[in-house]
Enzyme design. Structure first.
Site, PDB file in Angstrom:
ATOM      1  CE  LYS A 240     -21.832  47.642  20.035  1.00  0.00           C
ATOM      2  NZ  LYS A 240     -22.679  48.048  18.912  1.00  0.00           N
ATOM      3  CG  ASP A 310     -22.155  45.294  17.006  1.00  0.00           C
ATOM      4  OD1 ASP A 310     -22.516  45.019  18.166  1.00  0.00           O
ATOM      5  OD2 ASP A 310     -21.903  46.454  16.624  1.00  0.00           O
ATOM      6  NE  ARG A 314     -30.339  41.975  14.433  1.00  0.00           N
ATOM      7  CZ  ARG A 314     -30.307  42.875  13.468  1.00  0.00           C
ATOM      8  NH1 ARG A 314     -30.632  42.554  12.240  1.00  0.00           N
ATOM      9  NH2 ARG A 314     -29.965  44.118  13.721  1.00  0.00           N
TER      10      ARG A 314
END
Ligand code: BES
Ligand code: ZN
Ligand code: ZN
Length: 464
Positions: A240, A310, A314
């Site tokens: 990030k 990233d 999930r």
């Protein structure tokens, strides 16, 4: 601070809710007018000599009491008054309690100097306390469970890592007489939860699967709650940018919310069996990190191409959802996750995104949110977005091939791991925006908000 429900009390100051239409008739109108008070929603005016705190409200909708009390309690906590009273009724007592407890919440764990407030007693007054006693106690349980969730979310990633998250869950299980099962990495390997394990590969903390159970005698329904518990999300090798990484301790908010929910359900003594599952993992970088181009085999046997590390939530949830469906034959399965920035783009920062196949179930949550002062909005699935998850090498890709509708494609990714017989029993809640705030709004203060705990408690209280 202690809150009591009483019939009559003499307190240092009394809160008076005033609407614009009532202002001119108020006994202290002249004084209030001189002070510039015009009964705007969330505006307050102390009349110290008269022992009154005037609070403006737009109408007598309960949401207005919640935010007005949040403004009032902040002012009261920084005054030198020792006690305060609020007049309550059946319709506004819950909102008033939430405004006081949630609006007055502070997280001071990391402050070297503790601010001291003079305010020691809060009295809620009404003529017939027996009629409100139960609602009073239930509202306090729900507000305190929300604060419990906030406390965990606000704890730093160094202090709250997957093993300490599991320890905290064990402590809650002990205090609330819940069953508790924890799987460490060895246990996760046995369960073939390779997708979840890969996300945590570069962390110095072992990933953990937490399973708490609240089992009343004759439950009306059985419910599985699944939470994303990323104790830190650096983005992994798809790192990030610096500015987006700040606040990523909140990526465990889904896991913290499901712990808050089971705490509330057990203290409310609801006749609903609750299973809370948390995938507690840290997404880090390093030589052993999982990478874009890896193909992971999930617990279900389906393979996933990693195109972005990233999109890790999930990859944890698909294994935990699969495990939860195998272990518990639930009537409903709800997952909570700070899953996508796209959810905030779609709905704004304040609203939880709801996804799933059952419109009826979604409607149940519009109502529960409406009753409890949380905001939810539906993001609809469609078959065209589903095709965007195709992979050239594996069964499915962990990101969509187009960026639009990112919250929905993330929901559709999870849908791939919901068994056919469970499709209408499942809903996915994206709390990326609603779980955390750096600017106060409504009864939310800086930090974790406890999103989901209030509306889920309301849903569970009203379940048939
Ligand atoms: N934890 C983030 C989502 C998030 C973003 C939560 C901002 C709260 C605030 C999640 O793991 C993530 O990084 N998602 C990516 C998905 C993308 C790579 C497809 C995102 O939203 O950018
Ligand atoms: Zn991420
Ligand atoms: Zn994440």
């Amino acid at each position: 601070m202690k809150i009591d429900l009483v019939t009559d009390i003499k307190s240092d100051v009394q809160v008076e809710f005033i609407q614009k239409s009532e202002l001119k008739e108020h006994k202290r109108y002249k004084l209030l007018n001189r002070a510039g008070f015009s009964a705007e929603q969330d505006s307050i005016c102390f009349l110290h000599e008269k022992a009154i705190l005037a609070c403006g409200i737009e109408s007598d909708e309960s949401d207005n009491f919640r935010s007005a009390c949040s403004a009032a309690i902040k002012a009261l906590k920084s005054s030198n008054h020792k006690s305060v009273s609020f007049n309550v009724n059946k319709l506004n007592i819950q909102a008033i309690i939430e405004g006081i407890i949630l609006g007055g919440y502070e997280f001071n764990e990391y402050k070297s100097k503790h601010k001291k407030s003079s305010l020691k007693h809060i009295y809620l007054t009404c003529s017939k306390i027996e009629k409100l006693q139960r609602l009073f106690e239930e509202s306090i349980i729900i507000a305190e469970a929300t604060c419990f969730t906030r406390d965990i979310v606000n704890t730093t990633p160094e202090d709250l890592n997957p093993p300490s998250f599991a320890d905290l869950a064990k402590k809650l299980a002990h205090e609330n007489k819940l069953q508790c099962t924890i799987l460490d990495e060895k246990g996760l390997q046995k369960e073939k939860m390779d997708s979840m394990l890969n996300v945590g590969r570069a962390s110095r903390h072992e990933s953990q699967l937490i399973h708490l159970t609240y089992k009343p005698k004759n439950p009306k329904k059985v419910i599985s709650l699944v939470g994303k518990g990323l104790t830190y999300d650096s983005g992994g090798l798809s790192l990030k940018p610096a500015a987006s990484m700040v606040t990523m301790k909140m990526d465990k908010a889904g896991g913290c919310a499901v712990l808050g929910m089971i705490k509330a359900a057990s203290e409310l003594k609801l006749d609903v069996e609750i299973h809370a599952f948390v995938g507690a993992v840290e997404n880090m970088i390093g030589g052993v990190a999982y990478k874009p181009d890896d193909v992971l085999t999930t617990r279900s046997g389906k393979t996933v191409e990693v195109r972005n590390t990233d999109a890790e939530g999930r990859l944890v949830l698909c294994d935990v959802l699969d495990y939860a469906q195998d272990k518990v034959d639930a009537d409903y399965i709800f997952d909570f996750a700070t899953l996508t920035g796209a959810c905030m783009v779609a709905l704004g920062q304040y609203t939880t995104g709801i996804m799933g196949h059952s419109h009826k179930l979604k409607h149940g949550f519009y109502e529960a949110a409406n009753n409890s002062g949380e905001l939810v909005g539906s993001l609809p699935f469609n078959k065209h977005l589903k095709t965007l998850l195709k992979s050239g090498i594996a069964d499915i890709s962990n990101i969509a091939s187009k960026p639009y509708g990112g919250a929905i494609t993330a929901g559709l990714f999870l849908d791939n791991f919901i068994k056919e017989e469970n499709k209408d029993k499942w809903l996915h809640f994206d709390i990326a925006g609603s779980a955390y705030t750096e600017t106060p709004w409504d009864c939310n203060v800086y930090g974790g908000t406890g999103a989901g705990v209030r509306f889920m408690s309301n849903f569970l209280q009203n379940i048939e």
